[in-house]
Design an enzyme around this catalytic site. Structure first.
Site, PDB file in Angstrom:
ATOM      1  CG  ASP A  44      -0.886   1.448   0.612  1.00  0.00           C
ATOM      2  OD1 ASP A  44      -1.407   1.524  -0.505  1.00  0.00           O
ATOM      3  OD2 ASP A  44      -0.627   2.431   1.320  1.00  0.00           O
ATOM      4  CG  ASP A 104      -5.687   3.419   1.201  1.00  0.00           C
ATOM      5  OD1 ASP A 104      -5.004   4.455   1.150  1.00  0.00           O
ATOM      6  OD2 ASP A 104      -5.278   2.305   0.838  1.00  0.00           O
ATOM      7  CB  THR A 156      -1.665   3.048  -4.967  1.00  0.00           C
ATOM      8  OG1 THR A 156      -2.091   2.191  -3.917  1.00  0.00           O
ATOM      9  CG2 THR A 156      -1.736   4.464  -4.512  1.00  0.00           C
ATOM     10  CB  THR A 157      -2.738  -2.089  -6.068  1.00  0.00           C
ATOM     11  OG1 THR A 157      -2.312  -1.834  -4.733  1.00  0.00           O
ATOM     12  CG2 THR A 157      -2.182  -3.416  -6.524  1.00  0.00           C
TER      13      THR A 157
END
Length: 550
Positions: free
Chosen positions: A64, A396, A97-98
């Site tokens: 994550d 998520d 987020t990545t």
């Protein structure tokens, strides 16, 4: 002579300033790219895990992006602002987020060539802004498709696309149904608006032991507490519940209180007053005939005795957040004073109260609620590390379900939407006037980093795959992307891989805005050095003893 000599010096100083500014910008770009390189392998279903060690010696294993960036320490200020955008993305939409870090790093990377060609950052920024506006309108009008939120299968497919890249992907069916059920439970419709507060009303409780398949959503609330007295009832059908925010104890004086006892009956009187006070508030509670009491403060032994005699079970020192959830689930009102208790404040919507033991700990369950607007997600698993990772992944999934309920529009996943946008922006770049055309085109080029990284993480031939994908999009296959498991081209429509529009919009906005912000910086000034210099100046300015003698 003075006039002739001054001009070149001025020009020189301006050039040095510009060069210094460019040096800082290149440094910032380098820092941004370095952060993006750390995260890059964490994109897609074949993502690698990172093992992080915290200062206390504990380890975290996760893919994550936000969790990784939270744990690592970065000295460079531009690197710190990159980490901040992952947190922003996580708080706003809870996913992507990545992607946002990888994209922001690439947006900075493509700007480097223009800085080397002496292009002014303002021109680059203007082109970036224009490209972002166009990208947002293309996404909303041409690429996104509406979704029917009542179509459970479609909703599960979208959540599955998000969860498929995570550790919990092996149990994706279970995880998706848990996320969807939890979000549907806590959705509140008010004035035509949907309010979904995951943080407050969907609590995740992790209990080590058992297998992940045993995880479930409770139609109610679970708290890690046992009743205060061993003889109190531990199983109640259709309980009447009272929630309190006050201590059921004798109030001592706030400040230092001194009591003077003159004769032997005085002490007995003090004890008697205490007993009468406790009996009074216990009678206030007993008068509304509850079966169960939750209080956020303590309960004295005497109060427990009175409540036990009345057949009331009591649980003390409940967290404020848990109390709020219980109130939503069973329809009770939290009361601050016992003498204000009314019949309306009693919660009657719960079907069952019971206490179960897992391992060495006792847990109170309030379940079978009529229409609970709060729920608890009970996670079981072999170890604490695995449970923590499952919880991160589940958060998520919960956010994805929430985003679709609030804005029911989808875009194709697997890098298809980025490729389609890249294609559209490249076409649009031809109509942009002046030098700004090149940075505008660079944004379109930067968007390709997502499908490229997906292909890299699968071990596919990147150049061949991307060329084939470009060709597909050029002939109108706007839903074609990369299958994250095999690295081959696939139609996302047939694979059923979709992502919420709100997540993608947030990714592009955050990535481009961060790139713009970092390109605007032309100098980094440290405050700590200034202090040192000030103190040195002070030291030299202060007269010493020797100088005084002289």
């Amino acid at each position: 002579m003075f006039g002739a000599g001054a001009a070149p010096i001025l020009v020189l100083s301006q050039n040095t300033k510009r060069d210094a500014g460019r040096k800082v910008q290149v440094e910032n770009i380098g820092a941004g790219k370095a952060i993006a390189d750390v995260i890059r392998t964490c994109l897609g279903p074949q993502a690698m895990l990172k093992m992080l060690m915290d200062p206390m010696g504990g380890i975290v294993m996760t893919n994550d992006g936000n969790a990784i960036l939270r744990e690592i320490t970065v000295q460079h200020p531009a690197g710190k602002s990159m980490i901040e955008i992952a947190r922003t993305q996580d708080e706003e939409v809870g996913d992507g987020t990545t992607s946002v870090i990888v994209l922001a790093g690439e947006m900075l990377g493509v700007a480097e060539q223009f800085l080397e060609q002496q292009m002014h950052p303002t021109i680059i920024i203007r082109a970036y802004r224009q490209a972002l506006e166009d990208a947002v309108s293309i996404l909303q009008e041409r690429i996104s498709v509406p979704v029917d939120t009542s179509d459970r299968k479609k909703m599960l497919d979208v959540i599955k696309a998000c969860v498929g890249t995570k550790f919990i992907g092996r149990w994706s069916d279970l995880a998706c149904s848990i996320a969807l059920q939890a979000v549907e439970t806590i959705t509140l419709e008010e004035n035509g608006r949907r309010e979904v507060d995951i943080k407050r009303y969907a609590k995740v409780e992790k209990i080590p032991g058992g297998s992940i398949e045993e995880s479930l959503v409770l139609r109610g609330v679970m708290v890690n507490k046992d009743v205060t007295h061993p003889k109190m009832r531990r199983y109640i059908k259709n309980p009447r519940i009272v929630l309190l925010d006050c201590g059921l104890e004798y109030k001592k004086g706030e400040s230092q209180t001194s009591v003077e006892i003159m004769k032997e009956t005085d002490f007995t009187r003090i004890l008697q007053l205490e007993e009468e006070y406790v009996q009074k508030f216990c009678n206030d509670i007993i008068s509304v005939k509850p079966d169960l009491i939750f209080t956020e403060k303590g309960i004295s032994d005497l109060a427990q005795h009175y409540l036990l005699k009345a057949g009331i079970s009591a649980i003390r020192r409940v967290r404020k957040t848990d109390n709020n959830r219980i109130a939503r689930a069973c329809g009770a009102t939290i009361v601050n004073r016992t003498d204000e208790l009314k019949e309306d404040d009693v919660g009657t919507k719960a079907g069952l109260f019971e206490i179960k033991k897992f391992g060495d700990e006792y847990f109170s369950f309030i379940t079978e609620c009529e229409d609970p607007k709060a729920c608890t997600i009970l996670l079981r698993g072999p170890s604490k590390d695995i449970l923590n990772e499952v919880e991160r992944n589940l958060q998520d999934a919960l956010h994805v379900a929430r985003n679709i309920l609030i804005e029911p529009k989808l875009v194709p996943g697997g890098g298809a939407v980025e490729m389609a946008l890249s294609q559209a922006l490249t076409e649009k770049a031809k109509s942009v006037q002046g030098v700004g055309q090149w940075p505008y085109q660079a944004v379109a080029q930067a968007l390709e980093v997502i499908p490229r990284t997906l292909a890299q993480n699968c071990g596919a031939n990147t150049i061949r795959t991307l060329t084939a994908l470009r060709a597909k999009h050029a002939t109108g296959g706007s839903t074609w992307g990369i299958n994250g498991d095999t690295g081959e081209l696939a139609d996302m429509h047939t694979l059923g891989i979709w992502e919420p529009l709100s997540v993608k919009l947030q990714v592009y906005k955050t990535a481009v805005e961060t790139a713009i912000l970092l390109l605007r910086i032309d100098d980094i000034v440290s405050g700590s050095k200034k202090k040192d210099r000030d103190s040195e100046v002070k030291k030299t300015a202060e007269p010493t003893e020797e100088s005084m003698k002289e």
